[in-house]
Structures are given as C-alpha cells and as structure tokens.
Design a protein around this motif. Sequence first.
Motif, PDB file in Angstrom:
ATOM      1  N   THR A   1     -30.589  34.008-114.845  1.00  0.00           N
ATOM      2  CA  THR A   1     -31.185  33.709-116.151  1.00  0.00           C
ATOM      3  C   THR A   1     -30.279  34.236-117.266  1.00  0.00           C
ATOM      4  O   THR A   1     -29.585  35.239-117.111  1.00  0.00           O
ATOM      5  N   LEU A   2     -30.328  33.513-118.391  1.00  0.00           N
ATOM      6  CA  LEU A   2     -29.480  33.873-119.537  1.00  0.00           C
ATOM      7  C   LEU A   2     -30.242  34.679-120.586  1.00  0.00           C
ATOM      8  O   LEU A   2     -29.667  35.062-121.600  1.00  0.00           O
TER       9      LEU A   2
ATOM     10  N   LEU B   1     -38.088  35.861-120.435  1.00  0.00           N
ATOM     11  CA  LEU B   1     -37.499  36.376-119.187  1.00  0.00           C
ATOM     12  C   LEU B   1     -36.287  37.235-119.511  1.00  0.00           C
ATOM     13  O   LEU B   1     -35.484  36.863-120.380  1.00  0.00           O
ATOM     14  N   PRO B   2     -36.104  38.351-118.822  1.00  0.00           N
ATOM     15  CA  PRO B   2     -34.873  39.113-119.037  1.00  0.00           C
ATOM     16  C   PRO B   2     -33.659  38.349-118.509  1.00  0.00           C
ATOM     17  O   PRO B   2     -33.807  37.496-117.627  1.00  0.00           O
ATOM     18  N   ALA B   3     -32.496  38.660-119.021  1.00  0.00           N
ATOM     19  CA  ALA B   3     -31.257  38.048-118.526  1.00  0.00           C
ATOM     20  C   ALA B   3     -30.862  38.687-117.201  1.00  0.00           C
ATOM     21  O   ALA B   3     -31.197  39.844-116.932  1.00  0.00           O
TER      22      ALA B   3
ATOM     23  N   ALA C   1     -32.339  42.886-120.308  1.00  0.00           N
ATOM     24  CA  ALA C   1     -31.579  42.633-119.078  1.00  0.00           C
ATOM     25  C   ALA C   1     -32.435  43.122-117.915  1.00  0.00           C
ATOM     26  O   ALA C   1     -33.160  44.111-118.044  1.00  0.00           O
ATOM     27  N   ILE C   2     -32.347  42.439-116.782  1.00  0.00           N
ATOM     28  CA  ILE C   2     -33.208  42.789-115.648  1.00  0.00           C
ATOM     29  C   ILE C   2     -32.980  44.256-115.233  1.00  0.00           C
ATOM     30  O   ILE C   2     -33.930  44.961-114.866  1.00  0.00           O
TER      31      ILE C   2
ATOM     32  N   ALA D   1     -32.453  24.238-118.613  1.00  0.00           N
ATOM     33  CA  ALA D   1     -31.916  25.203-119.579  1.00  0.00           C
ATOM     34  C   ALA D   1     -32.278  26.616-119.150  1.00  0.00           C
ATOM     35  O   ALA D   1     -33.225  26.818-118.393  1.00  0.00           O
ATOM     36  N   GLY D   2     -31.484  27.570-119.625  1.00  0.00           N
ATOM     37  CA  GLY D   2     -31.829  28.976-119.443  1.00  0.00           C
ATOM     38  C   GLY D   2     -31.254  29.637-118.211  1.00  0.00           C
ATOM     39  O   GLY D   2     -31.489  30.816-117.974  1.00  0.00           O
ATOM     40  N   LEU D   3     -30.479  28.858-117.421  1.00  0.00           N
ATOM     41  CA  LEU D   3     -29.948  29.393-116.158  1.00  0.00           C
ATOM     42  C   LEU D   3     -28.483  29.005-116.046  1.00  0.00           C
ATOM     43  O   LEU D   3     -28.106  27.874-116.375  1.00  0.00           O
ATOM     44  N   ARG D   4     -27.666  29.936-115.585  1.00  0.00           N
ATOM     45  CA  ARG D   4     -26.254  29.605-115.329  1.00  0.00           C
ATOM     46  C   ARG D   4     -25.827  30.267-114.024  1.00  0.00           C
ATOM     47  O   ARG D   4     -25.968  31.481-113.870  1.00  0.00           O
ATOM     48  N   HIS D   5     -25.364  29.464-113.098  1.00  0.00           N
ATOM     49  CA  HIS D   5     -24.910  29.943-111.789  1.00  0.00           C
ATOM     50  C   HIS D   5     -25.985  30.790-111.101  1.00  0.00           C
ATOM     51  O   HIS D   5     -25.680  31.804-110.471  1.00  0.00           O
TER      52      HIS D   5
END
Length: 355
Positions: A69-70, A23-25, A337-338, A62-66
């Motif tokens: 995606t990271l 997944l893109p960040a 990045a998205i 995992a992999g997500l913040r606020h």
Amino acid sequence: MTLRLASAGESHGPALVAIVTGLPAGLVLDSAAIDADLARRQEGYGRSPRQRIEQDRVEVMAGLRHGRTLGTPLALVVRNRDHENWAWGMSPWPPEGEAHGKGTKPVTLPRPGHADLAGIQKFGHEDVRDALERASARHTAVHVAAGAVAKALLGELGIAVRGAALEEDELRARIDEARKDRDTVGGVVEVRATGVPPGLGSYATKEDRLDARLAASVMGIQAVKGVEIGDGFALAALRGSEAHDEIGADRRRTSNRAGGIEAGVSNGEEIVVRAAMKPLPTLMRPLRSVDLATGEPADALVERSDVAAVEALAVVAEAAIAWELAAAAKEKFGGDAIGDLVAAHRAYCERIRWR
Ligand code: EPS
C-alpha cells in the motif's frame, strides 16, 4: 487517519467497487489471499446457479504498488460477469438498439421481506429493479475484498478473525429439504477474533463502543435480523454471579461469557459475535403481494435466487468484523507507515504486560 470504506455497485451492473482510505503505507497485500476469501464467499451450500457464472477476482485500480500500500486511497473492483447478460437492461446510459437479454421489462411484483416495496416508495422508482439491484447481497463481494485487506492489517498485530456457520450439517439438511419444497432457509453464523488486545473501543461515547460498532456492522449485512456478543440473549436469564467472567491473578478471565467485550471495550479474550439470518425472500413458491401496475392482488416476483446464503454470511460477517477491528486498531495505534502502527501496538502491549 481513520480507516474508511465506501462501496458502490448493483447486482447485475458492470462492477462492484470499493474505496478504502486511511490505510497505512507499506502494508503487504496478497491478491491470492483476497481472491481466496472471495471464493469462500461464493462456495457456501445452497447458492444459486448465478455462482457458476461469477468467479470473483479482485482488481486493484489505485493505492498499491508492487503489492504494498502507498498510504493513498485503495480502489478495489470486482466485476459482475453476469452483466453481459444484462448489458441492455442494466446499461448505465440510455441503452441503444433493440432490447435484449435480462432486465428489460419493469418489475412490478414486490417480494415480502425484500427492499422492493419500501425501496420504490422511498426513492420514487417505478421499476422495482431500481431498488432491488443495490439491495441485493451481491455487493457483499467487494466488502469481503475490503475485509481481506483489513485482515492483512490485523495480521501484522497478531489478530486473526474467522467466521463459520453454526450447526453446519443440520443446516445443510435443512437446505436440502427446503430446496425440495422450493422454499428458503436462514441460520446462525459465528465470528471469532483472537489476539485482540484489551482496550479497543471505548465506553466514553456510545459511537465508540466496540460492541455497538461490531453489531451495527454485522446488522448492516443483508438478511441479518439479530446480533449477539458472547452469550448475548442467554445472559438475560442468568444471575450476575453466573453471568460475569472472573479475573485471575494474571488478569485473564476464567470464562468468556462476555464474548471479549465489556463496557464497549475489548478485554483481551476472544471476541465472539453471532448473527441470525432470516430465510431469503425470493421464493419459488411466492407469497402474496400486489401488482403495482394494476393494483390487483398477485404473487410476488419469482426469479433465480439462492435457497440459503448462511455459509456466505459467515464469510461476509468475518469481513465486517475484521473491518471494524482494523478501524478500531488504527484509531488506537495510529501510524502513517505500517511499522509505526506495529511499534505503537507493541509498546502498548508491553505497557499493559499483555502477552
Ligand atoms: C441475490 C440473488 C442472487 C444471488 C445474489 C444475491 O442473484 P441473482 O438474482 O443474480 O440470481 O446469487 O448473490 C450473488 C450474486 C453473490 O455473488 O452473492 C439477492 O437478491 O440478494
């Protein structure tokens, strides 16, 4: 990086898990949107009392913040609330104490139409439960969660995917009749994807063909026995002059019998995929089978199950199509990045003057 999905989980085990990589960040995810799809999957007409036990919710490990995606592996979990009734029988480790709850006795009566018999033969199990737990459609829940993530990515590109059962009123009447007769029914679902630009997938190799990927993904869902794209099987009876979609000066089609895909490549029209689901194999009035413990003829296993899961399949197939389209879009447009992915998509659409 290619979008990839791995999942694990037994129907009455502790939880269903999925790991999504590639997944893109910076992609914004909404837990309410994911949970809404999980609820849609549970709501379909004809489901078993199990659905009153489960109230599926996604947890992100995992992999997500606020909410963003990271760009790292995204770990999704959907817990099985029913597991507490199976804690001894489905304990991952040798269970301690007295046997209690469900799943404590070996299942020896394989159901025709289920993975039961071939499953134990293949893996060398003695207890049919060791095969049926993973073969169960319960784990489609976590695939729907992953599909909701894919839909978030597609949404950034203006692509929307929606599944529905065909002839829903007639289907519900058939379900009511079958319930009275203590039988099960299948049905047909359709998934439509709008906003897909021309050029996803490729004719270069059979693995890259978008229609092959969509069909494999939908055929990979429990109880699906047939898949068609666009007018599918009906095209076989037509002449070429009746079957193909003419091209206008604006490069759009005047019809869409191809279901938005030609030669394994999206052509910019709506993508239309249909799937045929067989009647569910767990029957309250069972078919004949064999008792594996005695070798004698016997009735197949009877246990709590759905009368139909066609409306659930519509949501699961929607998730499967969304997943494959997101993977194909990620391959075509790339980006860590998205914003990179969205910019590449925009530049491409401008080059081909699409929309
Ligand atoms: C299923 C049998 C039923 C369904 C289950 C799929 O479960 P149980 O045997 O526990 O009654 O309810 O589907 C789900 C629990 C779900 O969430 O979709 C099967 O054999 O595939």
